[in-house]
Design a protein around this motif. Structure first.
Motif, PDB file in Angstrom:
ATOM      1  N   ASN A 107     -18.716  11.201 -35.621  1.00  0.00           N
ATOM      2  CA  ASN A 107     -17.655  10.188 -35.521  1.00  0.00           C
ATOM      3  C   ASN A 107     -18.079   8.855 -36.158  1.00  0.00           C
ATOM      4  N   ALA A 108     -19.175   8.865 -36.947  1.00  0.00           N
ATOM      5  CA  ALA A 108     -19.714   7.708 -37.686  1.00  0.00           C
ATOM      6  C   ALA A 108     -20.435   6.699 -36.787  1.00  0.00           C
ATOM      7  N   THR A 109     -20.613   7.010 -35.510  1.00  0.00           N
ATOM      8  CA  THR A 109     -21.399   6.153 -34.628  1.00  0.00           C
ATOM      9  C   THR A 109     -22.866   6.235 -35.025  1.00  0.00           C
ATOM     10  N   ARG A 110     -23.545   5.093 -35.029  1.00  0.00           N
ATOM     11  CA  ARG A 110     -24.968   5.052 -35.375  1.00  0.00           C
ATOM     12  C   ARG A 110     -25.786   4.876 -34.096  1.00  0.00           C
ATOM     13  N   VAL A 111     -26.664   5.834 -33.822  1.00  0.00           N
ATOM     14  CA  VAL A 111     -27.506   5.808 -32.622  1.00  0.00           C
ATOM     15  C   VAL A 111     -28.923   5.418 -33.035  1.00  0.00           C
ATOM     16  N   PRO A 112     -29.499   4.331 -32.473  1.00  0.00           N
ATOM     17  CA  PRO A 112     -30.864   3.947 -32.848  1.00  0.00           C
ATOM     18  C   PRO A 112     -31.871   5.031 -32.483  1.00  0.00           C
ATOM     19  N   ALA A 113     -32.773   5.348 -33.422  1.00  0.00           N
ATOM     20  CA  ALA A 113     -33.773   6.391 -33.192  1.00  0.00           C
ATOM     21  C   ALA A 113     -35.166   5.804 -33.012  1.00  0.00           C
ATOM     22  N   PHE A 114     -35.620   4.968 -33.948  1.00  0.00           N
ATOM     23  CA  PHE A 114     -36.916   4.310 -33.797  1.00  0.00           C
ATOM     24  C   PHE A 114     -37.001   3.110 -34.728  1.00  0.00           C
ATOM     25  N   LEU A 115     -37.933   2.241 -34.405  1.00  0.00           N
ATOM     26  CA  LEU A 115     -38.171   1.015 -35.174  1.00  0.00           C
ATOM     27  C   LEU A 115     -39.642   0.991 -35.545  1.00  0.00           C
TER      28      LEU A 115
END
Length: 194
Positions: A107-115
């Motif tokens: 749905n084009a949502t961006r989920v943070p994975a790592f920094l």
């Protein structure tokens, strides 16, 4: 202060001082020009790490379990103004940057994975080839920041694990040496057209 040589015949003299170089770095940093979003379709197919959760499985298996084979996006930015110093043989620079990875859901949502915070040392040498001014860039060091760069507050809030940084660092170095530096050099010093 540096005194330029006296010209006894027609010639082009080019002098770059640290003030000029650092002023340009400050301007680019302040204007937000040192930011880049990289999506999976922007990477060469031969790049050793594709931006998909399946490719990241070796660094973070839970990421692939939670979001099976989803595309990812990488956001790169300079944390501070690049620091440049001029030497007779080259221009040396320290780049203090961060990279945050996101999983892109259907749905084009961006989920943070790592920094990951990464400091890189580069050396640039000017070259003149067939009356063309260019240059070459060399990566002299790449240092991930183990204290600050592993997971952001947003990532921790979602319960995502910290990736295995040493493996990620090795692959990142390999990718930069194999693709990033040659690409920078092709932009600095394109082949001469006969």
């Amino acid at each position: 202060p540096t005194t330029l040589p006296v010209a006894h015949e027609p010639m082009l003299l080019l002098a770059v001082t640290e003030f000029v170089a650092n002023s340009a770095a400050f301007t680019y940093f302040t204007a937000g020009a040192l930011r880049r979003n990289i999506s999976s379709d922007m990477l060469p197919r031969r790049f050793p790490l594709q931006l998909r959760t399946k490719s990241m499985e070796v660094f973070s298996p839970q990421l692939q379990e939670r979001y099976p084979d989803q595309p990812m996006e990488l956001q790169l930015w300079a944390r501070q103004q690049p620091l440049l110093s001029c030497h007779p043989d080259a221009l040396h620079g320290t780049l203090l940057s961060s990279a945050e990875a996101f999983v892109v859901l259907p749905n084009a949502t961006r989920v943070p994975a790592f920094l990951l915070n990464i400091d890189a040392n580069v050396t640039g040498k000017p070259t003149i080839t067939r009356n063309r001014l260019g240059g070459t860039v060399r990566l002299t060091g790449l240092v991930p920041d183990p204290e600050l760069g592993l997971s952001s507050p947003r990532t921790r809030a979602q319960g995502l694990p910290v990736p295995q940084v040493k493996r990620l660092e090795t692959l990142l170095k390999f990718g930069l040496w194999l693709f990033g530096v040659p690409r920078a050099n092709s932009k600095c010093c394109p082949p001469a057209v006969p």
